[in-house]
Design a protein around this motif. Structure first.
Motif, mmCIF file in Angstrom:
data_model
loop_
_atom_site.group_PDB
_atom_site.id
_atom_site.type_symbol
_atom_site.label_atom_id
_atom_site.label_comp_id
_atom_site.label_asym_id
_atom_site.label_seq_id
_atom_site.Cartn_x
_atom_site.Cartn_y
_atom_site.Cartn_z
ATOM 1 N N UNK A 85 2.940 -5.426 -0.388
ATOM 2 C CA UNK A 85 3.303 -5.478 1.025
ATOM 3 C C UNK A 85 3.900 -4.115 1.390
ATOM 4 N N UNK A 86 3.465 -3.573 2.512
ATOM 5 C CA UNK A 86 3.993 -2.288 2.977
ATOM 6 C C UNK A 86 4.323 -2.406 4.463
ATOM 7 N N UNK A 87 5.399 -1.761 4.890
ATOM 8 C CA UNK A 87 5.722 -1.793 6.316
ATOM 9 C C UNK A 87 4.724 -0.953 7.111
ATOM 10 N N UNK A 92 8.038 -1.153 11.991
ATOM 11 C CA UNK A 92 8.595 -1.531 10.692
ATOM 12 C C UNK A 92 8.759 -3.040 10.527
ATOM 13 N N UNK A 93 8.688 -3.801 11.616
ATOM 14 C CA UNK A 93 8.791 -5.257 11.511
ATOM 15 C C UNK A 93 7.472 -5.879 11.065
ATOM 16 N N UNK A 94 6.381 -5.134 11.185
ATOM 17 C CA UNK A 94 5.053 -5.620 10.803
ATOM 18 C C UNK A 94 4.796 -5.257 9.341
ATOM 19 N N UNK A 95 4.353 -6.239 8.583
ATOM 20 C CA UNK A 95 4.042 -6.015 7.165
ATOM 21 C C UNK A 95 2.524 -6.002 6.999
ATOM 22 N N UNK A 96 2.054 -5.037 6.268
ATOM 23 C CA UNK A 96 0.629 -4.917 5.969
ATOM 24 C C UNK A 96 0.424 -5.114 4.468
ATOM 25 N N UNK A 97 -0.801 -5.451 4.101
ATOM 26 C CA UNK A 97 -1.136 -5.717 2.704
ATOM 27 C C UNK A 97 -2.131 -4.668 2.241
ATOM 28 N N UNK A 98 -1.831 -4.028 1.121
ATOM 29 C CA UNK A 98 -2.760 -3.030 0.602
ATOM 30 C C UNK A 98 -3.035 -3.273 -0.877
ATOM 31 N N UNK A 99 -4.215 -2.826 -1.286
ATOM 32 C CA UNK A 99 -4.596 -2.899 -2.698
ATOM 33 C C UNK A 99 -3.820 -1.854 -3.492
ATOM 34 N N UNK A 100 -3.496 -2.195 -4.710
ATOM 35 C CA UNK A 100 -2.914 -1.226 -5.642
ATOM 36 C C UNK A 100 -4.051 -0.692 -6.515
ATOM 37 N N UNK A 101 -3.737 0.260 -7.368
ATOM 38 C CA UNK A 101 -4.738 0.742 -8.320
ATOM 39 C C UNK A 101 -5.198 -0.407 -9.216
#
Length: 154
Positions: A85-87, A92-101
């Motif tokens: 999860x990344x802001x 900054x109140x919105x959380x986004x989802x990103x892939x890791x390595x």
């Protein structure tokens, strides 16, 4: 005496094939010991198609599930280190989802497992039969109405 129901028979065959595909894919996933469920696999594949990290609501909409289901999937994937999860930099109140390595590595493994499952399922078909099946599946997936088949008897 009841008349045959060819559409009902086709529907049953499609359902049986779908169950078989899921069973074989699950088997190939388990053999690779990724610790990723089929639902998590689907979320990872969906996440990989976004140009920038999506919000959980975006994933829920794309996956056609309730947001709570995405939260549960993300929790499991985050615990396994495949997503984070990344802001949102703009809010900054919105959380986004990103892939890791590790998530990108898992996606490659998932792709290999799906390919192995497809090879197993399609093994009985000749190349020409595979091409016809591909065309038929495209028609069904796209929802296009195909012209009626004209079979000649003779």
């Amino acid at each position: 005496m009841t008349s045959p129901d060819p559409d009902g028979q086709l529907a049953e065959q499609l359902l049986r094939l779908t169950r078989r595909v899921h069973r074989i894919q699950k088997h190939h996933l388990e053999r690779r010991e990724l610790g990723i469920t089929p639902a998590q696999s689907r979320l990872l594949r969906t996440l990989a198609h976004y140009p920038s990290p999506p919000r959980m609501a975006d994933l829920a909409e794309r996956l056609e599930v309730v947001p709570r289901a995405v939260t549960t999937l993300v929790d499991g994937l985050e615990a396994g280190g495949t997503v984070r999860r990344v802001p949102d930099p703009a809010n900054r109140r919105v959380i986004r989802i990103e892939l890791t390595d590790a998530g990108r590595t898992a996606l490659r493994e998932l792709h290999a497992a799906r390919r192995a499952a497809a090879e197993e399922i399609l093994a009985p078909l000749e190349d020409e039969q595979r091409a016809v099946l591909g065309q038929l599946l495209d028609t069904l997936v796209d929802g296009a109405v195909a012209p009626p088949c004209r079979h000649t008897v003779g």
